[in-house]
Design an enzyme around this catalytic site. Structure first.
Site, short mmCIF file in Angstrom:
data_model
loop_
_atom_site.label_atom_id
_atom_site.label_comp_id
_atom_site.label_asym_id
_atom_site.label_seq_id
_atom_site.Cartn_x
_atom_site.Cartn_y
_atom_site.Cartn_z
N ASN A 1 -11.49 11.95 56.79
CA ASN A 1 -12.47 11.31 57.68
C ASN A 1 -12.14 9.84 57.93
OD1 ASN A 1 -13.11 10.33 55.19
ND2 ASN A 1 -15.17 11.17 55.08
N GLU B 1 -16.27 -2.74 44.30
CA GLU B 1 -15.07 -2.20 44.96
C GLU B 1 -14.12 -3.32 45.39
OE1 GLU B 1 -16.59 0.41 48.03
OE2 GLU B 1 -17.23 1.91 46.56
N ARG C 1 -15.82 7.72 62.67
CA ARG C 1 -15.63 9.14 62.32
C ARG C 1 -16.03 10.05 63.48
NH1 ARG C 1 -18.10 8.49 56.19
NH2 ARG C 1 -16.13 8.08 55.10
N PHE D 1 -13.07 19.84 44.80
CA PHE D 1 -12.20 19.19 45.79
C PHE D 1 -11.56 17.89 45.29
CE2 PHE D 1 -16.58 17.73 46.82
CZ PHE D 1 -16.42 16.35 46.74
N LYS E 1 -7.75 5.22 55.53
CA LYS E 1 -7.16 6.29 54.71
C LYS E 1 -5.84 6.80 55.32
CE LYS E 1 -11.69 7.86 52.92
NZ LYS E 1 -12.62 9.02 52.83
N HIS F 1 -12.94 4.72 54.46
CA HIS F 1 -13.96 4.53 53.42
C HIS F 1 -14.70 3.23 53.70
CE1 HIS F 1 -15.89 3.87 49.52
NE2 HIS F 1 -15.48 2.61 49.64
N TYR G 1 -13.42 7.26 42.94
CA TYR G 1 -14.10 8.52 43.25
C TYR G 1 -14.60 9.21 41.98
CZ TYR G 1 -12.62 8.23 48.15
OH TYR G 1 -12.44 7.85 49.46
N ARG H 1 -21.34 0.70 57.62
CA ARG H 1 -21.65 2.13 57.47
C ARG H 1 -22.07 2.73 58.82
NH1 ARG H 1 -20.26 5.14 52.78
NH2 ARG H 1 -21.99 6.53 53.25
P1 IDP Z 1 -18.53 8.60 52.19
O1 IDP Z 1 -17.04 8.34 52.31
O2 IDP Z 1 -19.16 8.92 53.50
O3 IDP Z 1 -19.25 7.50 51.44
P2 IDP Z 1 -18.76 10.20 49.75
O4 IDP Z 1 -19.81 11.24 49.53
O5 IDP Z 1 -18.86 8.91 48.99
O6 IDP Z 1 -18.71 9.94 51.34
O7 IDP Z 1 -17.36 10.87 49.47
C1 IDP Z 1 -16.18 10.13 49.33
C2 IDP Z 1 -15.05 10.84 50.04
O8 IDP Z 1 -14.79 12.07 49.36
C3 IDP Z 1 -15.37 11.25 51.48
O9 IDP Z 1 -15.21 10.20 52.40
C4 IDP Z 1 -14.40 12.38 51.69
O10 IDP Z 1 -13.09 11.90 51.97
C5 IDP Z 1 -14.38 13.05 50.31
N1 IDP Z 1 -15.35 14.17 50.23
C6 IDP Z 1 -16.70 14.10 50.11
N2 IDP Z 1 -17.26 15.32 50.07
C7 IDP Z 1 -16.23 16.20 50.16
C8 IDP Z 1 -16.14 17.64 50.18
O11 IDP Z 1 -17.16 18.36 50.10
N3 IDP Z 1 -14.90 18.16 50.31
C9 IDP Z 1 -13.76 17.41 50.39
N4 IDP Z 1 -13.80 16.07 50.37
C10 IDP Z 1 -15.01 15.46 50.27
MG MG Z 2 -19.05 6.92 49.46
#
Ligand code: IDP
Ligand code: MG
Length: 161
Positions: free
Chosen positions: A116, A130, A106, A61, A13, A119, A53, A89
């Site tokens: 973070n 994907e 992370r 957000f 990212k 992805h 997303y 993962r």
């Molecule tokens: P992941 O990346 O660990 O699979 P997901 O729940 O799929 O997590 O969320 C995708 C991305 O959306 C996250 O990696 C993060 O960048 C963003 N994200 C998820 N939850 C939040 C939030 O509560 N606030 C802001 N950004 C979020």
């Molecule tokens: Mg995810």
């Protein structure tokens, strides 16, 4: 039991790029023994992000997440290995960087839920979708890599279908 070589999708990212972590993260995947079968730099656009997303489109957000993902180019990678979706993962760690285990990407580099670093696909079905979303067929490479016989044991290699 049969094993399959699968692929997973990773996105480094904008914060990984801005914080000079691209090489470090790619090196971790190489050292783990994951085969890079696709790699490129792209700028993410709304259409792609709305799809990628989409499950978060009604979250407060969502707009901020999209702006962050468009704030600089990203690196997309397709990686291949046995049970690789789960393996990657584990290397990546949970969403919230500040509670991710030390040693995970992370856990070592992020303090945030949003920024973070990386992805990674969360299931085989999503990985397949994907990879199709981010790579054309001729951007994915099928080639022999000489470490294969040492990365996996004979049993695992003979169970591959
Ligand atoms: P992941 O990346 O660990 O699979 P997901 O729940 O799929 O997590 O969320 C995708 C991305 O959306 C996250 O990696 C993060 O960048 C963003 N994200 C998820 N939850 C939040 C939030 O509560 N606030 C802001 N950004 C979020
Ligand atoms: Mg995810």
């Amino acid at each position: 039991m049969s094993l399959k070589l699968e692929k997973t999708l990773v996105i480094l990212k904008p914060d990984a790029l801005q914080r000079n972590l691209l090489g470090e993260i790619i090196a971790r995947f190489e050292k783990k023994g994951l085969k890079i079968v696709g790699l490129k730099m792209i700028e993410l656009e709304d259409v792609l992000l709305d799809e990628h997303y989409g499950h978060y489109k009604d979250k407060p957000f969502f707009a901020g997440l999209k702006n962050y993902m468009k704030s600089s180019p990203v690196i997309v990678m397709a990686l291949e290995g046995i049970e690789i979706v789960e393996a990657v993962r584990l290397l990546v760690g949970p969403t919230k960087g500040r509670i991710a285990d030390a040693g995970s990407i992370r856990g070592d580099y992020s303090m945030s839920v949003q920024t973070n670093i990386i992805h990674a696909s969360d299931s085989s079905a999503n990985a397949e979708a994907e990879i199709k979303r981010f790579f054309k067929d001729d951007e994915l490479f099928n080639y022999k890599k000489i470490d294969f016989e040492f990365l996996y044991g004979d049993e695992e290699r003979s169970e591959l279908v």
